[in-house]
Design an enzyme around this catalytic site. Structure first.
Site, short mmCIF file in Angstrom:
data_model
loop_
_atom_site.label_atom_id
_atom_site.label_comp_id
_atom_site.label_asym_id
_atom_site.label_seq_id
_atom_site.Cartn_x
_atom_site.Cartn_y
_atom_site.Cartn_z
N ASP A 112 41.87 32.42 49.56
CA ASP A 112 40.78 32.81 48.66
C ASP A 112 39.65 31.81 48.83
O ASP A 112 39.90 30.63 49.12
CB ASP A 112 41.25 32.84 47.21
CG ASP A 112 42.18 34.01 46.91
OD1 ASP A 112 42.09 35.03 47.62
OD2 ASP A 112 42.98 33.91 45.98
N ASP A 130 40.24 41.17 48.33
CA ASP A 130 40.27 41.40 46.88
C ASP A 130 39.07 42.24 46.44
O ASP A 130 39.20 43.14 45.61
CB ASP A 130 40.26 40.07 46.12
CG ASP A 130 41.46 39.19 46.40
OD1 ASP A 130 42.52 39.73 46.76
OD2 ASP A 130 41.33 37.96 46.26
#
Length: 156
Positions: A112, A130
């Site tokens: 991330d 995401d």
């Protein structure tokens, strides 16, 4: 099927972005793009959304495979009758799931890196995969809410 190429393109974008994050941000200070609003960090997420269920790789793998199979079967069976919006939304979800699944299989965690700060609050750090999943899900929700329900129409 053009949808297949769209999935491949989105997965490549996701994986390429993660490659650059590892190359330029791993072990480095965050890169601040817009001070107080948007930064890029290197984060290893071993959980699900917001880092919940840390180190549950088998559970995530099973859920991902089941969801991917279900979405792909639905899309293949209903391809001709599905609207462009439905095809795009499911493609985004499939591509996002595959992008994060590749990380989980290869690394045992998801990379991330996008961090937003809004109204003085930090939002969860996330990645392109995401984003694809969230945008696809929002489109599906809008389609479900706005779509005329044939069963409801019969009862009126």
């Amino acid at each position: 099927m053009p949808i297949f190429f769209f999935v491949v393109l989105l997965v490549m974008m996701d994986q390429l972005s993660k490659f650059f994050v590892v190359s330029f941000l791993k072990g480095q200070s965050p890169y601040i793009l817009i001070d107080g609003f948007l930064s890029f960090y290197y984060i290893e997420n071993r959980g699900a959304a917001f880092g919940i269920l840390q180190n549950s790789q088998l559970l995530f793998s099973i859920i991902t495979i089941v969801v991917l199979l279900g979405l792909m079967i639905y899309l293949i069976k209903n391809y001709k009758s599905s609207s462009l919006s439905t095809k795009i939304s499911l493609t985004l979800i499939i591509a996002g799931a595959i992008g994060n699944f590749i990380d989980r299989l290869r690394l045992k965690y998801v990379i991330d890196f996008i961090s937003f700060r809004m109204f003085g609050h930090d939002f969860a750090v996330f990645n392109l995969a995401d984003s694809f999943i969230v945008i696809g899900t929002i489109i599906v929700m809008i389609l479900v809410i706005l779509h005329e329900n044939p069963k409801r129409k019969k009862n009126e």
